[in-house]
Design an enzyme around this catalytic site. Structure first.
Site, PDB file in Angstrom:
ATOM      1  N   GLU A   1       0.831  -1.210   0.000  1.00  0.00           N
ATOM      2  CA  GLU A   1       0.000   0.000   0.000  1.00  0.00           C
ATOM      3  C   GLU A   1       0.871   1.267   0.000  1.00  0.00           C
ATOM      4  O   GLU A   1       0.642   2.198   0.774  1.00  0.00           O
ATOM      5  CB  GLU A   1      -0.950  -0.004   1.207  1.00  0.00           C
ATOM      6  CG  GLU A   1      -2.019  -1.072   1.104  1.00  0.00           C
ATOM      7  CD  GLU A   1      -3.042  -0.997   2.230  1.00  0.00           C
ATOM      8  OE1 GLU A   1      -2.674  -0.610   3.351  1.00  0.00           O
ATOM      9  OE2 GLU A   1      -4.206  -1.337   1.993  1.00  0.00           O
TER      10      GLU A   1
ATOM     11  N   GLU B   1      -6.955  -7.709  -0.543  1.00  0.00           N
ATOM     12  CA  GLU B   1      -7.385  -7.637   0.861  1.00  0.00           C
ATOM     13  C   GLU B   1      -8.872  -7.353   0.879  1.00  0.00           C
ATOM     14  O   GLU B   1      -9.296  -6.203   0.807  1.00  0.00           O
ATOM     15  CB  GLU B   1      -6.658  -6.516   1.626  1.00  0.00           C
ATOM     16  CG  GLU B   1      -5.215  -6.784   1.949  1.00  0.00           C
ATOM     17  CD  GLU B   1      -4.619  -5.682   2.836  1.00  0.00           C
ATOM     18  OE1 GLU B   1      -5.376  -4.823   3.328  1.00  0.00           O
ATOM     19  OE2 GLU B   1      -3.399  -5.688   3.008  1.00  0.00           O
TER      20      GLU B   1
END
Length: 631
Positions: free
Chosen positions: A165, A243
């Site tokens: 991320e 995710e």
């Protein structure tokens, strides 16, 4: 399985899918963190994942867990990454590996080692030469270990994430990402599929040409919109949610997070209908044992609870839940799932109440907690400056003049990181807390000892986690006087509990009602084979617990939401042996110093639900709804 020379996992750009050994393939995966589960329980958790219909497991590698000091590596016991890969292989699960270097994962400092901060000006997660040198030397150890486990080499690792991320990090240093991609390619070769993961806002800075762009989002997010964003960066290839949130993390002082079964299953079904590959985060959460929890900064410093149950399909204690059965039912509509029943819940044990006995005040054990003696400094130094990565440090000075009237004691610029327990001549005066409580009023005679015990509550783990130094970042002020000439004691609490207790109880003239940092313990035995259990600490305030020398983690009964600590059965000695439990209570002991072991957890009992916002006179930020995102 096919021989190594015919094995491949690749993107089929023409048909927007993956190919495994030339055959169309989609993974339905789940996250499990080996570092949050005792090694003896790995096989059990992985077997349950496979029986749920998953064909892959996704997990991080926390750098700080494996390189405790520069150039010192630990891959033993519960840190044996290769043993975990082997257990996944036995469970017939492919592996999606996320080696970082930064992982978030709500883990201490997002997996980065605290020793990086010994260079105070280091710029984390950038092409800062100091940071890159540390990353390079770490990956030159880690990546060759996993090379034989790559799928095309005969192993089970089908893809590897680069960083994590990164688009949520303010630096947006493309040359850093290019450096990492080059390092992975140099050490792992051209065949392995490398990918990135970002939330929808992070794709601009997190993606990189040559790395497959994937996204992450939860049941409440707009799937169509977010997959359309992925398509802007990857016009061809499979849709991937790396995710998909089955639950959420918990912070001390807030309610336990849950996600409804209906929402989670509906979202999964919709993605599978699109042909997407999905990883569920988390499928089994586990536990932040010891001092390993991370923290967030969302208007306030928010440390993460010891339990990482996550409202996941497999509970913190490893039991299958109704959420798991519902997800398994969805998966069965799209691919074959293994035949056979899922195991029943593990046996659970109740015991107590047990009375705990006073071992002594922390201050009485300084010679054992800091055998090398204190460090002297005019101004207080941070944990990092004295190489104390986690846990506690005691700062001590002496009053140079008498203070007859209650006088304000405070630390400017929010300089308490993270929680300070203040004592004068051994008597507990109260607490200062980062972002929350900024001052106390003290009196004392000339020459009185002022002790400030600092607790590191976990370094920031998400997003723009600037260097999160711990300890006293500024010198405390009493009235108008800056306090100087400090003695600093880096405390080895775990060693004391494991090796040196019980020391001879010291006779001292302390107050009748015990308060302040203080050790209590007792011994107990279990009947027959026992089982997993949950330690309940009614009336205790805040502290740390050890069972048979193993650091179970933090409790904060007063603040919640977590009221019990998970105690896996393998930590307890069998019938006939004595088990020892030790508490370091940091504030106030209940009138009856008792504990109990329960057969089910209490994770959602915040006694002071509005506590975070209730210290208005002492709180810096206005209360506002918090935006939560990211792993």
């Amino acid at each position: 399985m096919p021989k190594a020379d015919t094995r491949s996992f690749v993107v089929d750009w023409n048909q927007d899918r993956f190919l495994l050994d030339g055959v169309p393939f989609r993974y339905v995966s789940g996250s499990l963190h080996y570092f949050r589960v005792p090694r003896v329980l790995w096989a059990d958790r992985l077997f349950k994942m496979r029986m749920s219909g998953l064909n892959a497991v996704q997990f991080y590698v926390p750098w700080n867990y494996h390189e405790p000091e520069p150039g010192v590596y630990n891959f033993n016991g519960s840190r044996d990454l290769i043993a975990f890969l082997n257990e996944a292989s036995i469970a017939n699960l492919l592996v999606i590996l996320r080696p970082g270097p930064y992982i978030c994962a709500e883990w201490e400092m997002g997996g980065l080692p605290a020793w990086l901060l010994r260079k105070p000006n280091v710029r984390l997660r950038t092409s800062d030469p100091d940071f890159l040198a540390a990353v390079d030397s770490w990956f030159k150890v880690l990546l060759p270990k996993i090379y034989p486990w790559l799928y095309h080499n005969g192993g089970n690792i089908i893809s590897i994430q680069v960083e994590n991320e990164y688009g949520s990090y303010r630096a947006c240093d493309i040359s850093y990402m290019r450096h990492l991609a080059g390092l992975f390619r140099a050490l792992l070769g051209e065949e392995i599929l490398l990918f990135t993961t970002d939330g929808p806002e992070g794709l601009k800075c997190g993606s990189l040409e040559g790395l497959y762009t994937t996204v992450d989002f939860g049941p409440a997010d707009n799937m169509t919109k977010i997959f359309a964003l992925q398509r802007e960066y990857e016009p061809h290839g499979p849709l991937v949610n790396s995710e998909y949130y089955t639950g959420w993390l918990d912070y001390w002082g807030q309610n336990h997070s849950t996600r409804s079964i209906t929402d989670v299953t509906r979202g999964l079904e919709n993605m599978l209908k699109l042909g997407a590959s999905v990883n569920m985060y988390m499928f089994h959460g586990g536990t932040n044992f010891g001092y390993w929890n991370g923290a967030d900064e969302k208007g306030h410093f928010l440390p993460i609870t010891t339990s990482y149950d996550y409202d996941a399909p497999i509970s913190e204690a490893g039991d299958v839940t109704p959420k798991l059965f519902a997800l398994r039912n969805v998966i069965s509509q799209f691919q074959e799932i293994p035949l056979g029943p899922l195991p029943p819940p593990s046996p659970k044990m109740m015991l107590g109440p047990l009375t705990l006995y006073l071992d002594g005040y922390m201050l009485d054990f300084l010679h054992l907690l800091c055998p090398q003696g204190p460090i002297h400094s005019i101004l207080p130094m941070t944990f990092e400056a004295v190489r104390q990565d986690r846990g506690f440090m005691l700062y001590r000075t002496y009053l140079m003049y008498p203070v007859f009237e209650p006088t304000q004691f405070w630390v400017p610029n929010n300089g308490v990181h993270d929680r300070a327990y203040v004592m004068v001549d051994g008597v507990f005066q109260g607490v200062l807390e980062r972002n929350m409580k900024h001052k106390l009023f003290l009196t004392g005679k000339m020459g009185a000892t002022v002790d400030v015990l600092l607790e590191n509550m976990g370094r920031l783990s998400f997003g723009s986690n600037y260097s999160d130094f711990k300890g006293l970042l500024e010198p405390p002020i009493l009235g108008q006087t800056i306090l100087t000439h400090w003695l600093m004691f880096p405390l080895e609490v775990d060693k004391l509990v494991k090796w040196w207790f019980p020391p001879q109880l010291l006779k001292n003239s302390r107050p009748q009602i015990p308060s302040g940092p203080i050790f209590y313990s007792t011994t107990f035995s279990i009947l027959d084979s026992g089982g997993d259990t949950f330690l309940f600490l009614p009336g205790w305030t805040k502290g740390q617990v050890w069972i048979n020398g193993f650091n179970l983690g933090r409790y904060w009964t007063k603040r919640g939401p977590q009221q019990t600590l998970y105690v896996p059965r393998p930590l307890l000695f069998p019938t006939g042996s004595l088990n020892k439990i030790t508490l370091l209570e940091l504030e106030n002991v209940p009138p009856q110093p008792e504990i109990q072991f329960l057969d089910s957890p209490i994770l959602n009992s915040t006694l002071h639900k509005t506590y975070i916002y209730s210290l208005s006179a002492d709180t810096q930020s206005d209360s506002e709804p918090m935006e939560l995102s990211g792993h």
